[in-house]
Scaffold this active site. Structure first.
Site, PDB file in Angstrom:
ATOM      1  N   HIS A  45       6.959   3.845  13.487  1.00  0.00           N
ATOM      2  CA  HIS A  45       7.312   4.588  12.270  1.00  0.00           C
ATOM      3  C   HIS A  45       6.130   5.246  11.565  1.00  0.00           C
ATOM      4  O   HIS A  45       6.325   6.015  10.626  1.00  0.00           O
ATOM      5  CB  HIS A  45       8.015   3.667  11.265  1.00  0.00           C
ATOM      6  CG  HIS A  45       7.078   2.733  10.561  1.00  0.00           C
ATOM      7  ND1 HIS A  45       6.547   3.004   9.328  1.00  0.00           N
ATOM      8  CD2 HIS A  45       6.563   1.555  10.928  1.00  0.00           C
ATOM      9  CE1 HIS A  45       5.760   2.001   8.965  1.00  0.00           C
ATOM     10  NE2 HIS A  45       5.746   1.113   9.918  1.00  0.00           N
ATOM     11  N   HIS A  92      13.555   3.518  13.483  1.00  0.00           N
ATOM     12  CA  HIS A  92      13.309   4.010  12.130  1.00  0.00           C
ATOM     13  C   HIS A  92      13.842   5.447  12.076  1.00  0.00           C
ATOM     14  O   HIS A  92      13.751   6.177  13.068  1.00  0.00           O
ATOM     15  CB  HIS A  92      11.781   3.984  11.915  1.00  0.00           C
ATOM     16  CG  HIS A  92      11.341   4.140  10.499  1.00  0.00           C
ATOM     17  ND1 HIS A  92      11.186   5.375   9.917  1.00  0.00           N
ATOM     18  CD2 HIS A  92      11.006   3.231   9.569  1.00  0.00           C
ATOM     19  CE1 HIS A  92      10.772   5.206   8.668  1.00  0.00           C
ATOM     20  NE2 HIS A  92      10.660   3.914   8.426  1.00  0.00           N
ATOM     21  N   ASP A 145       0.782  -1.227   0.000  1.00  0.00           N
ATOM     22  CA  ASP A 145       0.000   0.000   0.000  1.00  0.00           C
ATOM     23  C   ASP A 145       0.819   1.285   0.000  1.00  0.00           C
ATOM     24  O   ASP A 145       0.336   2.332   0.403  1.00  0.00           O
ATOM     25  CB  ASP A 145      -0.910  -0.009   1.231  1.00  0.00           C
ATOM     26  CG  ASP A 145      -0.119  -0.315   2.503  1.00  0.00           C
ATOM     27  OD1 ASP A 145       1.103  -0.070   2.505  1.00  0.00           O
ATOM     28  OD2 ASP A 145      -0.727  -0.793   3.477  1.00  0.00           O
ATOM     29  N   ARG A 200       3.202   7.604  10.225  1.00  0.00           N
ATOM     30  CA  ARG A 200       2.993   9.049  10.190  1.00  0.00           C
ATOM     31  C   ARG A 200       2.079   9.542  11.306  1.00  0.00           C
ATOM     32  O   ARG A 200       2.287  10.618  11.855  1.00  0.00           O
ATOM     33  CB  ARG A 200       2.252   9.417   8.885  1.00  0.00           C
ATOM     34  CG  ARG A 200       3.120   9.694   7.742  1.00  0.00           C
ATOM     35  CD  ARG A 200       2.294   9.635   6.458  1.00  0.00           C
ATOM     36  NE  ARG A 200       3.236   9.543   5.378  1.00  0.00           N
ATOM     37  CZ  ARG A 200       3.753  10.598   4.758  1.00  0.00           C
ATOM     38  NH1 ARG A 200       3.350  11.807   5.053  1.00  0.00           N
ATOM     39  NH2 ARG A 200       4.653  10.439   3.821  1.00  0.00           N
ATOM     40  N   GLU A 210      -0.911  -8.950  -1.285  1.00  0.00           N
ATOM     41  CA  GLU A 210      -1.452  -8.396  -0.031  1.00  0.00           C
ATOM     42  C   GLU A 210      -2.626  -7.466  -0.351  1.00  0.00           C
ATOM     43  O   GLU A 210      -2.724  -6.327   0.100  1.00  0.00           O
ATOM     44  CB  GLU A 210      -0.381  -7.655   0.779  1.00  0.00           C
ATOM     45  CG  GLU A 210      -0.750  -7.474   2.245  1.00  0.00           C
ATOM     46  CD  GLU A 210       0.324  -6.739   3.042  1.00  0.00           C
ATOM     47  OE1 GLU A 210       1.191  -7.423   3.608  1.00  0.00           O
ATOM     48  OE2 GLU A 210       0.311  -5.497   3.062  1.00  0.00           O
ATOM     49  N   GLU A 252      -2.048   4.993   3.292  1.00  0.00           N
ATOM     50  CA  GLU A 252      -2.021   3.607   2.796  1.00  0.00           C
ATOM     51  C   GLU A 252      -3.409   3.051   2.479  1.00  0.00           C
ATOM     52  O   GLU A 252      -3.579   2.308   1.510  1.00  0.00           O
ATOM     53  CB  GLU A 252      -1.301   2.703   3.799  1.00  0.00           C
ATOM     54  CG  GLU A 252       0.204   2.943   3.893  1.00  0.00           C
ATOM     55  CD  GLU A 252       0.592   4.067   4.836  1.00  0.00           C
ATOM     56  OE1 GLU A 252      -0.323   4.690   5.442  1.00  0.00           O
ATOM     57  OE2 GLU A 252       1.799   4.352   4.970  1.00  0.00           O
TER      58      GLU A 252
END
Ligand code: UDP
Length: 365
Positions: A206, A241, A98, A208, A120, A134
């Site tokens: 990680h 990350h 995604d 957003r 997926e 996503e």
């Protein structure tokens, strides 16, 4: 006659990890060529994942720039793919998941009339804004894909509800289970990390929704700090990350039982996850790998597109509130050790996808 080319595209670490076993399965088939193109959306982590998985890219668009907005990123990848797709003329393009790279790859292929395989497919949180971007990306990929490889029956049903013809959907399980089972068995925590198996809590962050919201990030890191203070008998490992490294150092750097690490090679990360008594994570992949390795996961998200993991047990949504994160983590730490469970299949997804693609492409040739 030249053999038809299957071109896989990846932009980030999880895409490489999840496409690697499929590329291996495709390489084992007679009559095809297989190549991987990368966009470089997350250049450093991508390079590490390529090396962990023993893959080399046919081309690299190297699109990464600091703080790049989504629109320009999508545009850059779309135009960057124009020429390689024309030159390579693949019989199919394979995208995974995604990301913006996956969406751009699917669109670029679609515009050139190249059929798209989506690995997926069908994950849905039901909320277009979470995870962002996503959820929207995967819905748009579904609208142009020719093959939809769903990791679970629920994901397949989500696609059917959106109007995807059933005959274009195959429930295969998730290819990450192939990757995880292949690499976890012999993986060991390097002695140099000096992390105690069984008394280890593995943390990753990680997304957003957390890293780009300073108050939320401060709250989440505060909850980790509080857990670490309340559990001096446990070691907390956080392979950071890049988007979270500086804030993690500020919030956790002083705590004796917290180890901030660079992103770990995939086999090492799997060994850490397998040996951990708890993972605390906002990662999609960790929600899939945790159950397969018998490790409980406190998922720091408000919603998840992976309800199967929650139904299977051991994976629990915390929301973003620090008190709730701590409460869920404490509860999971008190529970007895879990045995592995397999909401995303017991492996073999890559072989199924490879067989379907091979059949379809040979029939078209
Ligand atoms: N991972 C890794 N090293 C690390 C952290 C994660 O190899 O230091 C792997 C992890 O096993 C999983 C994938 O990276 O397969 C998850 O990536 P990420 O959490 O960045 O993305 P998401 O799965 O949320 O899309």
């Amino acid at each position: 006659m030249t053999r038809p080319l299957l071109l896989a595209l990846a932009g980030t670490r999880p895409e490489v990890i999840k496409l690697a076993p499929l590329i291996l399965a495709l390489q084992g088939l007679e009559g095809f060529r297989v190549a991987l193109g990368v966009t470089g959306q997350h250049q450093g982590l991508l390079a590490q994942a390529l090396s962990d998985c023993g893959l080399e890219a046919e081309f690299d668009l190297a699109v990464m720039e600091p703080n790049q907005a989504l629109g320009p990123l999508l545009g850059k990848i779309l135009s960057g793919l124009e020429e390689p797709l024309r030159t390579l003329a693949p019989a199919a393009v394979i995208v995974q998941g995604d990301t913006t790279s996956a969406l751009a790859g699917a669109l670029a292929a679609f515009y050139q009339g190249i059929p798209v395989a989506h690995v997926e497919a069908g994950l849905r949180s039901g909320n277009l804004a979470v995870p962002f971007p996503e959820e929207a990306n995967r819905r748009q990929i579904a609208s142009v894909a020719r093959w939809h490889f769903a990791p679970s029956p629920d994901a397949a049903e989500a696609l059917v509800r959106e109007g995807v013809p059933r005959e274009r959907i195959e429930v295969t399980g998730n290819t990450v289970i192939d990757a995880c089972l292949a690499q976890a068995a012999d993986a060991q925590i390097p002695p140099s990390l000096a992390l105690p198996p069984g008394r280890l809590v593995l943390v990753t962050l990680h997304r957003r929704e957390i890293t780009q919201a300073p108050d939320v990030l401060a709250g989440v890191l505060g909850a980790i700090a509080s857990l670490a203070r309340n559990h001096p008998e446990l070691a907390f490992a956080l392979p950071a990350h890049p988007s979270v490294a500086a804030a993690a150092e500020r919030a956790l750097g002083e705590l004796a039982n917290v180890r901030l690490l660079p992103p770990q090679p995939y086999p090492v990360f799997l060994a850490l996850l397998r040996e951990a008594c708890l993972a605390i994570s906002d990662s999609g992949g960790v929600q899939e790998e945790g159950p397969a390795l018998g490790t409980p996961v406190a998922v720091i998200r408000a919603e998840t597109e992976r309800p199967e993991a929650i139904e299977a047990g051991g994976v629990v949504l915390t929301g973003l509130d620090p008190t709730a994160i701590e409460a869920v983590a404490e509860r999971l730490l008190r529970e007895p050790a879990r045995t592995p469970s397999f909401p995303y299949g017991r492996g073999g997804a890559s072989a199924k996808i490879a067989a379907t693609l091979a059949r379809a492409i040979l029939a078209d040739a």
